[in-house]
Design a protein around this motif. Structure first.
Motif, PDB file in Angstrom:
ATOM      1  N   ALA A 232       1.034  -1.173  -0.044  1.00 12.09           N
ATOM      2  CA  ALA A 232       0.069   0.039   0.087  1.00 12.09           C
ATOM      3  C   ALA A 232       0.800   0.933   0.069  1.00 12.09           C
ATOM      4  CB  ALA A 232      -0.748  -0.039   1.243  1.00 12.09           C
ATOM      5  N   LEU A 233       0.713   2.196  -0.925  1.00 17.60           N
ATOM      6  CA  LEU A 233       1.447   3.467  -0.836  1.00 17.60           C
ATOM      7  C   LEU A 233       0.518   4.713  -1.101  1.00 17.60           C
ATOM      8  CD1 LEU A 233       3.068   3.682  -4.213  1.00 17.60           C
ATOM      9  CD2 LEU A 233       1.699   1.601  -3.837  1.00 17.60           C
ATOM     10  N   ASP A 234       0.979   5.979  -0.577  1.00 14.73           N
ATOM     11  CA  ASP A 234       0.186   6.910  -0.694  1.00 14.73           C
ATOM     12  C   ASP A 234       0.895   8.201  -0.362  1.00 14.73           C
ATOM     13  OD1 ASP A 234      -2.096   8.569  -1.256  1.00 14.73           O
ATOM     14  OD2 ASP A 234      -3.534   7.247  -0.360  1.00 14.73           O
ATOM     15  N   HIS A 235       0.329   9.354  -0.500  1.00 14.18           N
ATOM     16  CA  HIS A 235       1.333  10.783   0.044  1.00 14.18           C
ATOM     17  C   HIS A 235       1.275  10.639   1.520  1.00 14.18           C
ATOM     18  CE1 HIS A 235       1.903  14.799   0.963  1.00 14.18           C
ATOM     19  NE2 HIS A 235       2.402  14.965  -0.282  1.00 14.18           N
ATOM     20  N   GLU A 236       2.346  10.995   2.140  1.00 10.51           N
ATOM     21  CA  GLU A 236       2.486  10.950   3.623  1.00 10.51           C
ATOM     22  C   GLU A 236       1.418  11.635   4.605  1.00 10.51           C
ATOM     23  OE1 GLU A 236       6.391  12.909   3.916  1.00 10.51           O
ATOM     24  OE2 GLU A 236       5.604  14.995   3.431  1.00 10.51           O
ATOM     25  N   ASP A 237       0.856  12.697   3.723  1.00  7.72           N
ATOM     26  CA  ASP A 237      -0.201  12.885   4.527  1.00  7.72           C
ATOM     27  C   ASP A 237      -1.518  12.165   4.586  1.00  7.72           C
ATOM     28  OD1 ASP A 237       0.975  15.467   4.579  1.00  7.72           O
ATOM     29  OD2 ASP A 237       0.020  16.642   3.053  1.00  7.72           O
ATOM     30  N   ARG A 238      -1.566  11.395   3.883  1.00  9.26           N
ATOM     31  CA  ARG A 238      -2.712  10.168   4.102  1.00  9.26           C
ATOM     32  C   ARG A 238      -2.062   8.720   4.472  1.00  9.26           C
ATOM     33  NH1 ARG A 238      -3.498  12.816  -1.021  1.00  9.26           N
ATOM     34  NH2 ARG A 238      -2.780  11.293  -2.291  1.00  9.26           N
ATOM     35  N   LEU A 239      -0.927   8.551   4.354  1.00  7.11           N
ATOM     36  CA  LEU A 239      -0.428   7.296   4.870  1.00  7.11           C
ATOM     37  C   LEU A 239       0.688   7.598   5.797  1.00  7.11           C
ATOM     38  CD1 LEU A 239       0.392   4.022   2.600  1.00  7.11           C
ATOM     39  CD2 LEU A 239       1.548   4.595   4.580  1.00  7.11           C
ATOM     40  N   PRO A 240       0.411   7.760   7.101  1.00  6.82           N
ATOM     41  CA  PRO A 240       1.540   7.959   8.102  1.00  6.82           C
ATOM     42  C   PRO A 240       2.696   6.774   8.145  1.00  6.82           C
ATOM     43  CG  PRO A 240      -0.517   8.246   9.074  1.00  6.82           C
ATOM     44  CD  PRO A 240      -0.820   7.475   7.913  1.00  6.82           C
ATOM     45  N   ALA A 241       3.914   7.127   8.522  1.00 10.59           N
ATOM     46  CA  ALA A 241       4.823   6.051   8.359  1.00 10.59           C
ATOM     47  C   ALA A 241       5.124   5.277   9.575  1.00 10.59           C
ATOM     48  CB  ALA A 241       6.453   7.008   8.107  1.00 10.59           C
ATOM     49  N   ALA A 242       4.381   5.658  10.789  1.00  8.40           N
ATOM     50  CA  ALA A 242       4.621   4.898  11.863  1.00  8.40           C
ATOM     51  C   ALA A 242       4.226   3.396  11.730  1.00  8.40           C
ATOM     52  CB  ALA A 242       3.470   5.609  13.058  1.00  8.40           C
TER      53      ALA A 242
END
Length: 268
Positions: A232-242
């Motif tokens: 799953a991939l998305d812009h950092e605003d929509r997919l947090p990296a935690a």
């Protein structure tokens, strides 16, 4: 008012035969037992009293689905169960099994979701579902991904046998750049394996595309092999990296469900 064919099929889909489900619990318990089981142990695993389990086993024995060992009296799966299992394996398509999970993951999260296999040149995208909101990434079916700079490649690297991975990083496979090849030593790969062991997913934060995060997890088949990775991939605003994010958990659970459908283990 008469029912439509679709309504009739839906109604029929809700009906079930309880005795078949009860007997199926015995077969599943045998499949999960790791070997032949005594009647009382098998019945307990299936949540049944031994007196109720026994008639089912007699019937399954007549069908060849179960056999009773002459020396111990324990029950094991029979030759007919093996025939069914082999037929299932011959008919099963890992991508078909995974595609429904990929679409469900994309629908539930809104993220772009990719399925990738290990091709002749490394991790290769074979299915891609676009994100709900525009995501400007140069990713398409047929894209070959970096082993070290993408979540997909890192997921493969985390579980791939060391010898096979060494062959990949030694040459141009996986889209590796010269800088990747120089630093792709066993010691450099250990952190990837350690991360995956702790979290059950691989991660790429702002790489290879700045501002885009991704989580990926491998699915295993009945032989313990990894036929594909779901990402799953998305812009950092929509997919947090935690590591504890909802996206990481959703990818891990989707990979586990695919593994279950492929007859494989569901953990790291």
């Amino acid at each position: 008012m008469s029912k439509s064919p679709a309504d009739d099929l839906a109604d029929r889909g809700q009906r079930a035969i309880q005795s078949v489900e009860v007997g199926g619990r015995l077969l599943l318990a045998l499949a999960d037992g790791g070997g032949a089981l005594a009647l009382k142990d098998l019945a307990a695993r299936a949540g049944l009293p031994a007196s109720r389990a026994h008639p089912y086993l007699v019937s399954y024995g007549r069908l060849g689905l179960v056999e009773r060992q002459a020396d111990s009296g324990h029950y094991a799966l029979g030759p007919a169960a093996l025939q069914i299992g082999l037929a299932c394996l011959r008919q099963w398509d890992p991508l078909r099994a995974a595609e429904a999970e990929a679409r469900a993951l994309a629908e539930a999260t809104g993220h772009a979701v990719a399925l990738s296999v290990w091709g002749n040149f490394g991790p290769t995208v074979v299915r891609l579902i676009e994100a709900t909101q525009p995501l400007h990434v140069a990713l398409r079916v047929g894209s070959v991904l970096s082993i070290l700079d993408t979540a997909t490649g890192r997921a493969f690297a985390a579980v791939m046998p060391a010898t096979r991975l060494a062959e990949a990083v030694a040459g141009p496979l996986g889209g590796l750049q010269p800088r990747d090849a120089r630093r792709a030593r066993p010691a450099d790969l250990e952190p990837l394996r350690a991360e995956f062991a702790r979290h059950g997913v691989a991660r790429a934060v702002g790489r290879p595309i700045p501002g885009v995060n991704a989580f990926a997890a491998p699915a295993r088949d009945h032989e313990g092999q990894v036929p594909l990775v779901i990402t799953a991939l998305d812009h950092e605003d929509r997919l947090p990296a935690a590591w504890t994010s909802a996206a990481a958990r959703a990818v891990r659970e989707a990979a586990a469900r695919i593994s279950l459908r492929l007859g494989g283990a569901t953990g790291p």
